[in-house]
Every structure is written in structure tokens, then in C-alpha cells.
Scaffold this active site. Sequence first.
Site, PDB file in Angstrom:
ATOM      1  N   ILE A   1      11.911   4.072   6.460  1.00 25.90           N
ATOM      2  CA  ILE A   1      10.773   4.111   7.372  1.00 25.90           C
ATOM      3  C   ILE A   1      10.167   5.515   7.337  1.00 25.90           C
ATOM      4  O   ILE A   1      10.818   6.493   7.713  1.00 25.90           O
ATOM      5  CB  ILE A   1      11.200   3.743   8.804  1.00 25.90           C
ATOM      6  CG1 ILE A   1      11.812   2.342   8.822  1.00 25.90           C
ATOM      7  CG2 ILE A   1      10.018   3.839   9.753  1.00 25.90           C
ATOM      8  CD1 ILE A   1      10.908   1.246   8.325  1.00 25.90           C
TER       9      ILE A   1
ATOM     10  N   VAL B   1       5.579  -3.454   5.482  1.00 27.53           N
ATOM     11  CA  VAL B   1       5.817  -3.930   6.845  1.00 27.53           C
ATOM     12  C   VAL B   1       4.624  -4.680   7.430  1.00 27.53           C
ATOM     13  O   VAL B   1       4.758  -5.379   8.433  1.00 27.53           O
ATOM     14  CB  VAL B   1       6.186  -2.755   7.784  1.00 27.53           C
ATOM     15  CG1 VAL B   1       7.424  -2.041   7.277  1.00 27.53           C
ATOM     16  CG2 VAL B   1       5.040  -1.758   7.939  1.00 27.53           C
TER      17      VAL B   1
ATOM     18  N   GLU C   1       2.783  -7.337   6.819  1.00 27.51           N
ATOM     19  CA  GLU C   1       2.712  -8.792   6.940  1.00 27.51           C
ATOM     20  C   GLU C   1       4.009  -9.415   7.442  1.00 27.51           C
ATOM     21  O   GLU C   1       4.044 -10.597   7.782  1.00 27.51           O
ATOM     22  CB  GLU C   1       2.320  -9.378   5.578  1.00 27.51           C
ATOM     23  CG  GLU C   1       0.890  -9.040   5.234  1.00 27.51           C
ATOM     24  CD  GLU C   1       0.581  -9.159   3.752  1.00 27.51           C
ATOM     25  OE1 GLU C   1      -0.131 -10.105   3.384  1.00 27.51           O
ATOM     26  OE2 GLU C   1       1.016  -8.307   2.971  1.00 27.51           O
TER      27      GLU C   1
ATOM     28  N   GLY D   1       0.798  -1.222   0.000  1.00 28.05           N
ATOM     29  CA  GLY D   1       0.000   0.000   0.000  1.00 28.05           C
ATOM     30  C   GLY D   1       0.828   1.269   0.000  1.00 28.05           C
ATOM     31  O   GLY D   1       0.640   2.159  -0.837  1.00 28.05           O
TER      32      GLY D   1
END
Length: 743
Positions: A633, A707, A709, A512
Amino acid sequence: MPERQRHGSSIGLPLTRRDGPDKVTGAARYSADIRPDGLVHAVMATSTIAKGRVTHLDLAAAEAHPGVIAVMTPDNAPPLAKSPDEKDNPFAFRLNLLQDHTVRYAGQPIAVVVATTLEAATEGAALLSPRYESEAPTIGLGEGGIFTPDSVGAGSPTSDGTGDMEAGLAAADARVTATYETAGQYHNPLEPHCSVAQWDGDRLTLHTPSQALWIAKARLAGFFGIPPENIRVVCHYLGGGFGSKGFLSPPQILGIMAAKLTGRPVKLVTRREQMFGPVGHRSPTRQTLTLGATRDGALTALGHHTLSQTSAYDDFFEASGLVARHLYASPAISTTHEGSRADIGTPIFMRAPGEASGSVAVESALDELALALDIDPLDLRLKNYAEVEPITGRPFSSKALRGCYAQGAERFGWDRRPRAPRAMRDTDGLLVGWGMGTATYPAGMMQGEARATIRADGTALIETAAQDMGQGAWTVLAQIAADGLGLSLDRVTLRIGDSDLPNGGLAGGSTGTATSGTAVHAAAQAVIAQLADLATTDPASPLYGAGNAGVTASEGRLARRDDPARSERFGDILARAGKPSVAAKGQGAGEPASRKTYAMHAHGAVYAEVKVDPDLGQVRVTRLVGAFAAGRIVNPRLVRSQYEGGMIWGLSLALHEHAAHDRRSGRIVNANLADYHVPVSADLPSIETILVEEHDPHVNPLGIKGVGELGITGTAGAIANAVWHATGVRVREIPITLDKLLT
């Protein structure tokens, strides 16, 4: 602090959720909260048998109820322009939409009752009192025959490998062969599936929880024979999806059909027990691992065979062998899959499909091999660290797994772990065990679009039909936009969750943020370029002649690179050009060309502590430490939240979730959240995540990996290994329950 943060970038900041206040105050409106004028309610009547046909419905009794407006059955359901059994794309599922009276699984919708109130619709559905011609169902894994499917998961090859397995096993000093079983797990997000459907002639407005608005719009256009532009699918807030809301399910479309039948806006919300069947689940699996290694722990062979289950009428196969294809180095690797059919609803994608179930088997087998070799489990994994993707030989675009192993082990205290099982107890006499597992998940992305607008007042609007199902899209997309536009976050407005906006792709497969985020980034760059063109070609601007590449955006201004003091506010540039705003679209890269050259994965290491009552067999996870590396991140706070959620789901896989079927009727006997167990806060007193730094110049323009899953993979295996370390009992049937420890 990174350079860009010192200059005002919001990327990398642990900001709180922008949508948080609306959610905690009740201002956030989920799909079932929408109430158009004239709204009526629909309730599904569902089958109590798993195979056969409906022979009678007491329509007279239901229609006589004073609140009932209509009863929709196969005899009067609005016709569809396309058969729901037709698969118009590789990821479409066959849907049971009242086209005939055939029953394919227990819990299948067999009628829909529409009434003025929810209570009246519920009572009307109960009055139907269906009768059936039933057949004995096939339920158990493998009982319906075994065959080799054409593909598994999202189109992956059924088999893949490298080297000579027989030679590899012959060269081994130690061999382990073991079979592991994982139970069926059913989708149960906090928000159930629902639809609020309203027709205006041949135009449809649908409020429904969806992870993929444009995919839903395209499929609905096919079913109802209308242009996609006549359909608006809205989902501003999504109460969890995890794969179940990535594709349309029967409850959503039946609500639309009921609205067409009655000419009224219709709300249909599934009851909790109706989540067990029509909306998908994770298939049970039976996995056989065959490992061979030399005395020093180097793998010589790694075999992974998976048997999974699909429905009697459709194909989806859990790709559990994918983990073995990517994770550990071995000169010989063989991964194969087989399938079997049963009279159940079709399994679909469920968080980390394949990797979640596969990793618990692979990580358990690695520990069994470590025991056979008398090698520390962490040392065994480091010995077989894959410097390149094992089967393809492609280098990794980035891989900081060694750092994950090291930082997680240090924080957990792994070096104090005794080698022998049953060697640790707490002050209450409970057995204490420590285990570990490796986490991995592919770093993918899809095609997406976004539109960026800069207004004369110096604010910006970002629009994309992305979805936030809890992962933080409302926040991280705004952060990416603010960074690309050179604006403070409070100057950026974000619009998502509406199919009238540019296609934001699918919020699934941990793609996503990479998908919609790169589209937002590209749109921001494109609109800044338009603004720069206005300024650098205008003799009245201090930026005149600098060229598009000669300016930078920061704090709502464009400035010359060669002379930052010569700058101009966005609003002044637009005012002089006589424009109220400028807008531009941007596209995400989709699958980058570099994917042909590099293997792209996120990685991590999970360490687990469990305590087990030696007399009762009761297991408690008392501590989880996860260290993960997933590229750049955007928001550490939200990334930690995703990792923690994944690790909790790994705990659920290891110890709790198990759908139990009655073999005679085919019904799920624990179709509720009292008997179908999921973790609560008391089940995990301590959870800690470590963000391991990793830079990836190849995966996408922003260097982002998914991140959502990753956290579930590795966790279930770590817990299973910790249970063995505590008890000395190796449980190969997941979930691990007390009866399996006491036998």
C-alpha cells in the site's frame, strides 16, 4: 513502522492529496475550462429514434440563427483518413462520426452545430427539427437472437472450466440452480465527455478527459492521417472516468472535426442526457448459476452461464463468468457466455467489467446454497477457499483472503448473526439483515514509461503521461519517486497528463499505479545509477571506487554502503561533473514473466447491514465493512478512499442504477440524474475499510496490486444477501427495488 519509513521513505504514509488545494480553490483546470483565443462552441444534435435514417434536417433554420457559424452533417463533415468502423486494435470501438445518415441507436449524434456562444449552438441544434425513416428497434436482452461470441471482456475466452459437471452434480447432496439479472448501467462521471480542439495547420492540440493519452493520440493519427507526433493530447485533471474515458468516443472526435471544418478552436461538451448512448455503458446480463455440494458444504460443481448484450454494429460482451473461474475451489467448473444484439450504443468497459455483475450473481448463489445446507455463509466460503487458482492450478502470487474474512467478520460482529431470516428488528420496527460477499479482481499491469531528472539544486522532476482521475496519481507517483530517489517529497516535482511526456499507459483495469508507478520507480533507479557513475568514477569524490552497487541514496545524498559517513550531495556531484542535471528513462515491466507461473489477484470480504421497512419495502444500507488485501500500500489514505468509492458503487449496483428503455422508440426514458438513481451521502451512514497486510514478491517490482475496482466486487452481493436475511425474500433481479420485495 516499516524499516523504510523510519529512514525517510514516503511510501506507506497516509499523505493528503497534493492536487487537493488546487481542486478546492478552483485552480485546477479541467478540459472544459480551457479557453484558447477565438474559441467557439459546438453542440451535438442527437437522434430520437433507435433505428433508421435521417431524411431531413432544417439547415436553413439553424444557419439563420444569428450566432450559428456552421452546421456539420454527413454531407459536409471533413473526410477521415480511416473509417471509424475499422478496428485497428482489439480494444478499439466502432464510432458514429457523421459518415452517413444511418441511425444505429437513440441518442446517436446526427449533426453538430457550431456557434459563437453555447446558447446559440444549443438553439441552433434545436432548430434542425430532424425527420426520419424509422424501423422498429430491438431492445430487450436476448430479443435479437443469441449467439456465442469469439471472446468476452478484454479478450478472455468465451468458455473455460475443468472437471465433469454432470458427475459433480450427481455427487452432490444439495443443488441450487438460479437465474439472476443485472440491469444496464450508464457511465456518468461527474465530468462529462468533452473536447477543446485547436488546429494549427496539420498539428492538433486536444484538451479532453482521457484515461489513456497515448492510445488516444495513436487513434487520432489514424483518423486524421497525420503523424502521432503532430498531436498533443492534454488532460491534467480528470473528473472521473471508470472506463468510459479509456478510449475515444464520438463527442471528442466530433469536436475535432468541427474545429477542422470551421478553422476555429472548438469546445464541445456533452449534456448529461447525452451521456446515455454515445459514451458506453455496462450491458444488462442474465446469469444462470448451477451449484452442487456435499452435506459438509464442499462444492462438487460450479456452473456459471452469462447472456449479455451488445450493439447491432459492434462487439463487447460483459465477462461475468470470470469471477467463477478464479474464486472458489471445485472439482468441476464450467463458465460459458453468450451474446445478443440490440439497437443500442455499444457497451464498453465499466468499473470492474464482468467482475461487478458476475460477483453479485455468484455471491447470491453461494448464499442460496448455504441456506439449502443450513451452513453459515462465511463457513461455506471458507470451506471452498481456493488455495490455488481453481481451473489452472497455478499458485497465487499472494493471497490474504482468509485474513480479510476474519478481520472483517470480527469488526462487523458477524458471529452474532442469527441464521434465520427476519430474526432481527431495530427499535423502530425495521427489519435488519446482515450479508456478506467475497471481493476479487485481477492484479494486472501494462507497459509504461517515465523520465526522471535530478537537478543541481538537489530537486527532481518526474515526467510521465499518466492520468489522475481521482485515484491519487498526483500523490502516489510522487511518493514512489521520492522513495526511489532518496529525496523528501517536497523536493520532487511531478508532470503528468500530457501526451508529449513518456507513455504512462492506461489508467484503467486497476493497473494505473502498478503501470506508471513501476515506470517511475525504474526511472528513479536509472537516474540514481547515472549519478552514482559520476561519483564513483571521480577520484575527487568520497564515493570513488565504491561502484554503482556500493552506494545508497537518502536525503539528497549518495553514501557508501560500507561507510555511510562518506557521502556527497547530489548537487555537489553534478557541479564537479559540470552538469546542470542528469536524466534517465525507466520502463514498467508490463506483464511480468511470473504471470505464467502465478495467478495474480487482489481479494477482500465485504459485510453489509441493511434495514427494510416491512410495510413499504424500502431498503437502506446502514453499515458496510470491507476488509481488503492488495499487496503493498503506497498511500493508505487514498487506498481507503478507493475502496470506499468502490463499495458505494456496489451499493449503487445493488439498489439504484437501472437504465429504462422505451421498447417502442428505443430511447432511454430516465436519461438524467433525477430518474437514473445513484447514491448520495445519506444512503450510507457508515462505511469502514480495513487494510489487510499482504506482501507479493511476484506481481511487480513494487509489490503493488490495483485497488480501484476491487471494492465494487463483493459489495453488491453482500447487500443482496443482507436484504434476503432481513426479509426472507430472495430478489434475483438487480437492482433490488421495493416493488420486488412487496410482490
